[in-house]
Scaffold this motif. Structure first.
Motif, short mmCIF file in Angstrom:
data_model
loop_
_atom_site.label_atom_id
_atom_site.label_comp_id
_atom_site.label_asym_id
_atom_site.label_seq_id
_atom_site.Cartn_x
_atom_site.Cartn_y
_atom_site.Cartn_z
N ASP A 106 0.84 -1.19 0.00
CA ASP A 106 0.00 0.00 0.00
C ASP A 106 0.89 1.26 0.00
O ASP A 106 1.98 1.24 0.58
CB ASP A 106 -0.86 -0.02 1.28
CG ASP A 106 -2.14 0.78 1.13
OD1 ASP A 106 -2.28 1.50 0.14
OD2 ASP A 106 -3.00 0.69 2.03
N ILE A 107 0.41 2.29 -0.64
CA ILE A 107 1.11 3.59 -0.59
C ILE A 107 0.05 4.68 -0.48
O ILE A 107 -1.01 4.58 -1.09
CB ILE A 107 2.01 3.80 -1.83
CG1 ILE A 107 2.80 5.11 -1.71
CG2 ILE A 107 1.22 3.77 -3.14
CD1 ILE A 107 3.97 5.23 -2.67
N THR B 102 -2.44 15.11 -2.96
CA THR B 102 -1.87 16.21 -3.73
C THR B 102 -1.42 17.36 -2.82
O THR B 102 -0.34 17.92 -3.00
CB THR B 102 -2.93 16.76 -4.72
OG1 THR B 102 -3.58 15.67 -5.34
CG2 THR B 102 -2.32 17.69 -5.74
N ASP C 240 -9.30 11.84 5.97
CA ASP C 240 -9.11 10.38 5.95
C ASP C 240 -9.16 9.85 7.38
O ASP C 240 -8.57 10.43 8.29
CB ASP C 240 -7.75 10.03 5.32
CG ASP C 240 -7.75 10.31 3.83
OD1 ASP C 240 -8.78 10.05 3.19
OD2 ASP C 240 -6.73 10.82 3.31
N LYS D 249 -8.78 5.93 -10.32
CA LYS D 249 -9.54 5.71 -9.09
C LYS D 249 -10.92 5.18 -9.46
O LYS D 249 -11.61 5.78 -10.28
CB LYS D 249 -9.69 7.03 -8.33
CG LYS D 249 -8.37 7.63 -7.87
CD LYS D 249 -8.60 8.83 -6.99
CE LYS D 249 -7.32 9.61 -6.77
NZ LYS D 249 -7.03 9.87 -5.37
O1 DLL Z 1 -4.26 9.92 -4.72
C1 DLL Z 1 -1.96 10.57 -4.41
C2 DLL Z 1 -1.54 9.16 -4.62
C3 DLL Z 1 -1.15 8.74 -5.87
C4 DLL Z 1 -1.47 8.27 -3.54
C5 DLL Z 1 -0.71 7.44 -6.07
C6 DLL Z 1 -1.01 6.99 -3.71
C7 DLL Z 1 -0.65 6.58 -4.98
P1 DLL Z 1 -5.23 12.74 -4.47
O2 DLL Z 1 -5.78 12.49 -5.82
O3 DLL Z 1 -5.08 14.14 -4.01
O4 DLL Z 1 -3.80 12.13 -4.33
O5 DLL Z 1 -6.13 11.94 -3.45
C8 DLL Z 1 -5.80 11.85 -2.10
O6 DLL Z 1 -6.82 9.66 -1.94
O7 DLL Z 1 -6.85 11.85 0.87
C9 DLL Z 1 -7.19 9.49 0.38
O8 DLL Z 1 -8.55 9.73 0.61
C10 DLL Z 1 -7.06 8.71 -0.91
N1 DLL Z 1 -5.92 7.78 -0.84
C11 DLL Z 1 -4.67 7.98 -1.29
N2 DLL Z 1 -3.91 6.87 -1.06
C12 DLL Z 1 -4.72 5.99 -0.41
C13 DLL Z 1 -4.55 4.68 0.13
C14 DLL Z 1 -3.46 10.80 -4.51
N3 DLL Z 1 -3.40 4.03 0.04
C15 DLL Z 1 -6.79 10.98 -1.37
N4 DLL Z 1 -5.61 4.10 0.73
C16 DLL Z 1 -6.45 10.77 0.08
C17 DLL Z 1 -6.79 4.74 0.85
C18 DLL Z 1 -5.99 6.58 -0.26
N5 DLL Z 1 -7.02 5.96 0.35
#
Ligand code: DLL
Length: 436
Positions: A235-236, A240, A304, A424
């Motif tokens: 998991d990662i 943004t 979160d 997503k």
């Molecule tokens: O999703 C950044 C990212 C890119 C994370 C690639 C991991 C891998 P945003 O589009 O701004 O950035 O969305 C952020 O996604 O507040 C969480 O709600 C959700 N999220 C991110 N990673 C996870 C995870 C990217 N591993 C929002 N598990 C965050 C659950 C996640 N939710």
């Protein structure tokens, strides 16, 4: 011997030394925002605070929270903490739930961000002998650029695939022998499904690990992906606003994500009262960036929901861990007064042997909330259960009712009727919002 840490001095630093480092950086960061961002200066002045009141990380609770609404109000330059000429990049949220958030980066901000992603890749077993296949989206979304940069830092051969065109993904994956796959868990599941349909067995690919995030996913989904692709799935996490992926990452223990707390200070608060909760309690995650130059956020409410833990980790890292977020507090559905997270439904589906291809529809009919769950069958399941669909639907509905406490209507639908996700996944359609 495989390299276990990317920056061992930090990743295994004693808790006391880490706190000292955080305090030093935090004091500097607060001064930086106070001096350079009029908005922060006003927030602090309103509370009667100046940087002189902030002497260690323990003083953080004196400062106010920052919310997404603040970021939207200050769009685009209101929170910029350095001269625009020092910035070399922006990234941005998709803006699906309102005005976009634009984050700015200096070259040093990007270096730090990429180091954080490199830590994640090394923790997943990555070395310069790996072929790192990045199919997160490239562009304004942070997934592609972040993992791409981390992969370069580790010295992997990087495949900047971006998302989509699954046929091409598979061709490159096979021809160039990709060993690490980076994408959303829902896209990983889709790639796995496509490989299987093409007749590939898990051992036919060269993948050993996946680095999956950007959306909530369950343990059951992890097991499903690990089996289909024949890999270990890590998991990662990131967002943004705080840079992108790499705020936290999983190690070989696969029991929560280590937060890169030399750069991001984490707190858990009660989302209702704002009170800081002790380690181990579930609440809303709040981040303070300790090293960001261009776009530093102090006490940013992520929405979160998760738990923090300092339990000793067998990987040797001392960085605090966060549990898998259950989803954002604003992803939580309230159906007939009951709190429902889509991840709870996913757990039941996968435990009962269904695929992760599902969609949840919520509506309000005659003043009563309705919950419909569409679950896709595989061609074999569809053939075998054609005459007994109703029985299976009822069984699944009962299991979901036991989990949630409310009864859904389950619809088992034909293969390939639920749209696949390349980024997503859209798990919920809430028609109630559409009527508002
Ligand atoms: O999703 C950044 C990212 C890119 C994370 C690639 C991991 C891998 P945003 O589009 O701004 O950035 O969305 C952020 O996604 O507040 C969480 O709600 C959700 N999220 C991110 N990673 C996870 C995870 C990217 N591993 C929002 N598990 C965050 C659950 C996640 N939710």
């Amino acid at each position: 011997m495989e390299k276990r840490y990317y920056q061992p001095g930090i990743e295994t630093m004693s808790v006391e030394d880490m706190k000292k480092l955080q305090s030093e950086r935090f004091v500097k960061q607060v001064k930086h925002v106070y001096d350079n961002v009029p908005y922060y200066q006003k927030l602090m002045n309103d509370k009667g605070l100046t940087p002189d009141d902030i002497n260690s990380i323990d003083d953080i609770t004196k400062l106010p929270f920052l919310t997404k609404a603040d970021l939207r109000d200050q769009y685009p330059y209101g929170l910029l903490a350095t001269d625009l000429k020092n910035c070399v990049r922006i990234q941005s949220t998709s803006g699906t739930t309102g005005r976009r958030v634009v984050a700015f980066y200096t070259q040093e901000d990007i270096d730090i961000w990429e180091d954080c992603c490199a830590r994640a890749i090394v923790a997943a077993g990555g070395t310069n002998e790996d072929v790192c296949h990045v199919c997160y989206g490239y562009g304004l979304f942070t997934g592609g650029p972040g993992l791409n940069g981390g992969s370069h830092k580790v010295g992997c051969l990087t495949l900047p695939m971006s998302s989509g065109n699954t046929e091409r993904q598979i061709q490159f994956m096979m021809d160039l022998k990709s060993t690490i796959l980076c994408c959303t868990p829902s896209y990983a599941a889709y790639i796995g499904e496509t490989l299987r349909e093409k007749g590939y067995k898990p051992e036919d690919n060269s993948l050993k690990a996946g680095i999956f995030g950007a959306e909530p996913w369950t343990e059951e989904m992890r097991q499903d992906i690990e089996k289909t692709l024949g890999i270990k799935a890590y998991d990662i996490y990131g967002l943004t606003e705080t840079s992108g992926p790499g705020v936290a990452f999983e190690c070989e223990e696969q029991s929560g994500m280590h937060i890169n707390e030399d750069h991001f200070y984490a707190e858990i608060i009660d989302p209702e009262t704002g009170e800081v909760l002790p380690e181990g309690e579930k609440g809303e995650l709040v981040f303070t960036s300790l090293t960001k130059d261009a776009f530093p956020l102090i006490r940013y409410r992520t929405r979160d929901i998760c738990v923090l833990s300092r339990k000793k980790c067998s990987c040797g890292r001392t960085l605090i861990k966060m549990s898998k977020p259950m989803g954002r507090s604003d992803d939580m559905l309230i159906i007939r007064g009951v709190n429902v997270f889509p991840s709870q439904i996913e757990t039941v589906l996968l435990n009962m042997g269904y695929t992760p291809n599902y969609q949840i529809e919520v509506d309000r009919i005659n003043n009563t909330d309705t919950l419909d769950i569409n679950v896709e069958l595989t061609p074999e399941e569809y053939e075998n259960s054609k005459s007994s669909l109703e029985v299976h639907e009822k069984k699944l509905a009962t299991a979901i009712k036991t989990m949630l406490g409310i009864s859904p209507k389950v619809h088992l639908v034909a293969p390939k009727t639920i749209v696949r996700s390349e980024g997503k996944a859209v798990r919920v359609i809430d028609h109630r919002k559409l009527h508002d």
